[in-house]
Design an enzyme around this catalytic site. Structure first.
Site, mmCIF file in Angstrom:
data_model
loop_
_atom_site.group_PDB
_atom_site.id
_atom_site.type_symbol
_atom_site.label_atom_id
_atom_site.label_comp_id
_atom_site.label_asym_id
_atom_site.label_seq_id
_atom_site.Cartn_x
_atom_site.Cartn_y
_atom_site.Cartn_z
ATOM 1 N N GLY A 195 0.800 -1.221 0.000
ATOM 2 C CA GLY A 195 0.000 0.000 0.000
ATOM 3 C C GLY A 195 0.827 1.262 0.000
ATOM 4 O O GLY A 195 0.328 2.327 -0.343
ATOM 5 N N ASN A 253 -7.904 4.641 5.718
ATOM 6 C CA ASN A 253 -7.805 4.877 4.278
ATOM 7 C C ASN A 253 -8.947 4.196 3.553
ATOM 8 O O ASN A 253 -9.415 3.129 3.939
ATOM 9 C CB ASN A 253 -6.441 4.418 3.753
ATOM 10 C CG ASN A 253 -6.442 2.969 3.300
ATOM 11 O OD1 ASN A 253 -6.839 2.658 2.176
ATOM 12 N ND2 ASN A 253 -6.015 2.057 4.184
ATOM 13 N N MET A 267 -8.535 4.225 -0.029
ATOM 14 C CA MET A 267 -7.882 4.530 -1.315
ATOM 15 C C MET A 267 -8.605 3.825 -2.467
ATOM 16 O O MET A 267 -8.818 4.417 -3.518
ATOM 17 C CB MET A 267 -6.418 4.082 -1.303
ATOM 18 C CG MET A 267 -5.562 4.628 -0.152
ATOM 19 S SD MET A 267 -5.456 6.410 -0.109
ATOM 20 C CE MET A 267 -4.382 6.734 -1.498
ATOM 21 N N PHE A 300 -7.586 0.890 -4.086
ATOM 22 C CA PHE A 300 -6.661 0.314 -5.076
ATOM 23 C C PHE A 300 -6.380 1.269 -6.239
ATOM 24 O O PHE A 300 -6.503 0.904 -7.416
ATOM 25 C CB PHE A 300 -7.185 -1.023 -5.640
ATOM 26 C CG PHE A 300 -7.252 -2.160 -4.659
ATOM 27 C CD1 PHE A 300 -6.468 -2.198 -3.521
ATOM 28 C CD2 PHE A 300 -8.116 -3.230 -4.899
ATOM 29 C CE1 PHE A 300 -6.533 -3.269 -2.624
ATOM 30 C CE2 PHE A 300 -8.179 -4.296 -4.020
ATOM 31 C CZ PHE A 300 -7.393 -4.310 -2.882
ATOM 32 N N ASN A 358 1.687 -7.731 -4.323
ATOM 33 C CA ASN A 358 0.344 -7.945 -3.778
ATOM 34 C C ASN A 358 -0.683 -7.580 -4.852
ATOM 35 O O ASN A 358 -0.608 -6.522 -5.468
ATOM 36 C CB ASN A 358 0.213 -7.061 -2.532
ATOM 37 C CG ASN A 358 -1.132 -7.151 -1.858
ATOM 38 O OD1 ASN A 358 -2.158 -7.047 -2.499
ATOM 39 N ND2 ASN A 358 -1.113 -7.302 -0.541
ATOM 40 N N SER A 408 -9.078 -6.177 1.520
ATOM 41 C CA SER A 408 -9.232 -4.726 1.606
ATOM 42 C C SER A 408 -10.714 -4.410 1.777
ATOM 43 O O SER A 408 -11.560 -4.997 1.105
ATOM 44 C CB SER A 408 -8.718 -4.058 0.331
ATOM 45 O OG SER A 408 -9.228 -2.736 0.277
ATOM 46 N N ASN A 411 -12.101 -1.668 0.886
ATOM 47 C CA ASN A 411 -12.450 -0.521 0.040
ATOM 48 C C ASN A 411 -12.831 -0.864 -1.391
ATOM 49 O O ASN A 411 -12.985 0.018 -2.229
ATOM 50 C CB ASN A 411 -11.300 0.487 0.043
ATOM 51 C CG ASN A 411 -10.982 0.968 1.448
ATOM 52 O OD1 ASN A 411 -11.897 1.315 2.194
ATOM 53 N ND2 ASN A 411 -9.712 0.937 1.831
ATOM 54 N N THR A 412 -12.939 -2.154 -1.697
ATOM 55 C CA THR A 412 -13.435 -2.580 -3.007
ATOM 56 C C THR A 412 -14.707 -3.373 -2.752
ATOM 57 O O THR A 412 -14.651 -4.402 -2.086
ATOM 58 C CB THR A 412 -12.381 -3.443 -3.741
ATOM 59 O OG1 THR A 412 -11.247 -2.622 -4.029
ATOM 60 C CG2 THR A 412 -12.930 -4.005 -5.044
ATOM 61 N N LYS A 426 -3.934 -12.848 2.122
ATOM 62 C CA LYS A 426 -4.004 -11.802 3.150
ATOM 63 C C LYS A 426 -5.429 -11.675 3.674
ATOM 64 O O LYS A 426 -6.375 -11.505 2.905
ATOM 65 C CB LYS A 426 -3.527 -10.468 2.565
ATOM 66 C CG LYS A 426 -3.398 -9.371 3.620
ATOM 67 C CD LYS A 426 -2.571 -8.214 3.109
ATOM 68 C CE LYS A 426 -2.472 -7.090 4.123
ATOM 69 N NZ LYS A 426 -1.668 -5.966 3.641
ATOM 70 N N ASN A 472 -5.037 -7.381 7.367
ATOM 71 C CA ASN A 472 -5.295 -6.130 6.655
ATOM 72 C C ASN A 472 -5.915 -5.119 7.635
ATOM 73 O O ASN A 472 -5.975 -5.373 8.835
ATOM 74 C CB ASN A 472 -6.233 -6.404 5.472
ATOM 75 C CG ASN A 472 -5.935 -5.505 4.288
ATOM 76 O OD1 ASN A 472 -5.752 -4.291 4.466
ATOM 77 N ND2 ASN A 472 -5.893 -6.057 3.096
ATOM 78 N N THR A 473 -6.412 -4.009 7.136
ATOM 79 C CA THR A 473 -7.007 -2.965 7.991
ATOM 80 C C THR A 473 -8.385 -3.410 8.487
ATOM 81 O O THR A 473 -9.004 -4.318 7.933
ATOM 82 C CB THR A 473 -7.179 -1.665 7.183
ATOM 83 O OG1 THR A 473 -7.954 -1.954 6.013
ATOM 84 C CG2 THR A 473 -5.839 -1.092 6.768
ATOM 85 N N THR A 490 1.734 1.496 9.013
ATOM 86 C CA THR A 490 1.399 2.723 9.742
ATOM 87 C C THR A 490 2.495 3.092 10.753
ATOM 88 O O THR A 490 2.818 4.275 10.921
ATOM 89 C CB THR A 490 0.030 2.566 10.432
ATOM 90 O OG1 THR A 490 -0.921 2.162 9.433
ATOM 91 C CG2 THR A 490 -0.427 3.859 11.070
HETATM 92 C C1 LIG Z 1 -2.825 4.042 3.139
HETATM 93 C C2 LIG Z 1 -2.828 2.557 3.187
HETATM 94 C C3 LIG Z 1 -2.950 1.831 2.005
HETATM 95 C C4 LIG Z 1 -2.961 0.440 2.035
HETATM 96 N N1 LIG Z 1 -3.054 -0.234 0.855
HETATM 97 C C5 LIG Z 1 -3.023 -1.596 0.869
HETATM 98 C C6 LIG Z 1 -3.071 -2.325 -0.339
HETATM 99 O O1 LIG Z 1 -3.125 -1.761 -1.433
HETATM 100 N N2 LIG Z 1 -3.056 -3.685 -0.265
HETATM 101 C C7 LIG Z 1 -2.975 -4.353 0.932
HETATM 102 O O2 LIG Z 1 -2.951 -5.594 0.943
HETATM 103 N N3 LIG Z 1 -2.910 -3.682 2.092
HETATM 104 C C8 LIG Z 1 -2.934 -2.331 2.091
HETATM 105 N N4 LIG Z 1 -2.863 -1.658 3.271
HETATM 106 C C9 LIG Z 1 -2.842 -2.432 4.531
HETATM 107 C C10 LIG Z 1 -1.427 -2.604 5.096
HETATM 108 O O3 LIG Z 1 -0.597 -3.318 4.210
HETATM 109 C C11 LIG Z 1 -1.506 -3.347 6.455
HETATM 110 O O4 LIG Z 1 -2.014 -4.642 6.258
HETATM 111 C C12 LIG Z 1 -2.400 -2.628 7.459
HETATM 112 O O5 LIG Z 1 -2.287 -1.235 7.346
HETATM 113 C C13 LIG Z 1 -2.087 -3.037 8.899
HETATM 114 O O6 LIG Z 1 -0.742 -2.760 9.234
HETATM 115 P P1 LIG Z 1 -0.256 -1.405 9.971
HETATM 116 O O7 LIG Z 1 -1.114 -1.260 11.200
HETATM 117 O O8 LIG Z 1 1.186 -1.630 10.276
HETATM 118 O O9 LIG Z 1 -0.484 -0.305 9.012
HETATM 119 C C14 LIG Z 1 -2.867 -0.259 3.274
HETATM 120 C C15 LIG Z 1 -2.748 0.474 4.451
HETATM 121 C C16 LIG Z 1 -2.731 1.853 4.438
HETATM 122 C C17 LIG Z 1 -2.603 2.600 5.734
#
Ligand SMILES: Cc1cc2nc3c(=O)[nH]c(=O)nc-3n(C[C@H](O)[C@H](O)[C@H](O)COP(=O)(O)O)c2cc1C
Length: 361
Positions: A69, A117, A119, A121, A153, A189, A191-192, A226, A255-256, A325
């Protein structure tokens, strides 16, 4: 005080996505230079053979990776690797280029050390990433970047119906397959629309049927899955059973989250996925649950902000770790802090290998 401590107040005054784009553009520029990654390396912790992790037939120089991400288009692998990460995961990339959701779509929750977020994708598409990674001659990369593992990814294009997801993943995986050391099927994710419904036995069996065909046609690659932190125990248990059946090489947790409990920041009601500090406990709990049910490799991600969190994940049976993060809030110094913390624990325990900390030898 390091360089990031100086830059952070400036970056954190900018709109979050502008700050992100600025940093990625700078790192992309640095990645195109021969010298810059070598300079960045001076700031990174020294390699230590005890930190190496052998997994999926790959040798990770250390267990700490950068999560997906941050570098969605694969433009900054050499510079990111130079910070000392054992692996850098680029993406999520989709089969079709797409703009993502309307802005604003990234929010800082400062009081909570978190981000939200949505976003969606935003990325230039798998073909563009493949072309870019193809130009990145890995044999030419020296130092850290030469040894770091590259993960790609893959997510679902928004334009593809959920019922057509397998064909869409086939297209994106095929494009990037030969450029990745490992691949991740991202079905988590938030967001899709509909994406998370792929986290069920039938669609996963179909997706990994595609993966099996690609392995036969294009050569074996490790392919990980994931997962979302918002799945219940029964769903997680079913997923583990399916993952083992359909040839998933490893799980990524997590993931989030869509959860919002206990947040203080004014942005807490924004739609999207929450990451960072508020995710620490849940991501650890999911890891513990999964480790109780499978010996598949697990990459722990979610709310890792320092050595203590990293050691907790290893103690819970993680094979590898990722940050996103935490890296935004702490900067590149987080890499050194985590790796030094692990090295000290190895010293204290008289252990030879990081995998001894997770009981995975
Ligand atoms: C701005 C942003 C964009 C992200 N985009 C993706 C993504 O495109 N694909 C994905 O698998 N995870 C994405 N993630 C999730 C992170 O890879 C991670 O799994 C998640 O943020 C939890 O870890 P953290 O608490 O260390 O951020 C995104 C996270 C953030 C904050």
């Amino acid at each position: 005080m390091n360089a990031y401590d100086l830059a952070k107040p400036y970056l954190f005054r900018l709109d979050p996505e502008k700050a992100h784009d600025l940093v990625v553009r700078a790192l992309a520029l640095a990645s195109r230079s021969v010298v810059a990654p070598r300079v960045l390396e001076y700031l990174a912790p020294a390699p230590d053979p005890r930190l190496e992790v052998e997994l999926f037939g790959l040798r990770f120089p250390n267990p700490l990776g950068l999560g997906a991400g941050l570098d969605k288009n694969g433009v900054a692998f050499p510079a990111l690797a130079a910070f000392g990460f054992g692996a850098v995961e680029v993406g999520s990339v989709t089969a079709l280029a797409q703009p993502g959701n309307p802005q604003p779509r990234l929010f800082r929750l400062l009081e909570d050390e978190a981000l939200i977020n949505r976003m969606g994708f935003n990325n230039e598409g798998a073909a563009a990433m493949a072309a870019r990674l193809g130009r990145l001659d890995r044999r030419d990369l020296r130092g850290r970047a030469g040894r770091a593992i590259l993960g790609v990814n893959v997510g679902k294009s928004r334009a593809a119906e959920v019922s057509e997801a397998a064909a869409d993943y086939r297209a994106s995986l095929t494009a990037v397959w030969s450029h990745a050391d490992y691949l991740v099927v991202n079905v988590s994710s938030p967001n899709t629309p509909g994406l998370r419904t792929l986290q069920r036995s039938e669609p996963l069996a179909e997706l990994f049927g595609v993966v099996a065909e690609l392995r036969a046609a294009l050569g074996h690659k490790p392919v990980l899955l994931k997962l979302a932190p918002d799945l219940g125990d029964d769903e997680l248990a079913d997923l583990v059973a399916t993952a083992e059946e359909v040839g998933v090489d490893g799980l990524m947790a997590t993931n989030t989250t869509l959860a919002r409990a206990g947040l203080r920041s004014s942005h807490r009601e924004e739609t999207g996925g929450l990451s960072g500090r508020p995710l620490t406990a849940r991501a650890l709990a999911v890891l513990e649950f999964l480790r109780g049910r499978t010996s598949l490799p697990i990459v722990a991600v979610g709310g890792i902000f320092g050595a203590r969190d990293a050691l907790d994940r290893l103690a819970a049976g993680a094979d590898l770790l990722q940050v996103y993060t935490g890296f935004i809030y702490r900067g590149p110094a987080l890499v050194g802090e985590v790796l030094t913390g692990i090295t000290r624990e190895l010293d204290r325990r008289g252990a030879d290998k990081v995998m001894e900390l997770s009981g995975r030898t």
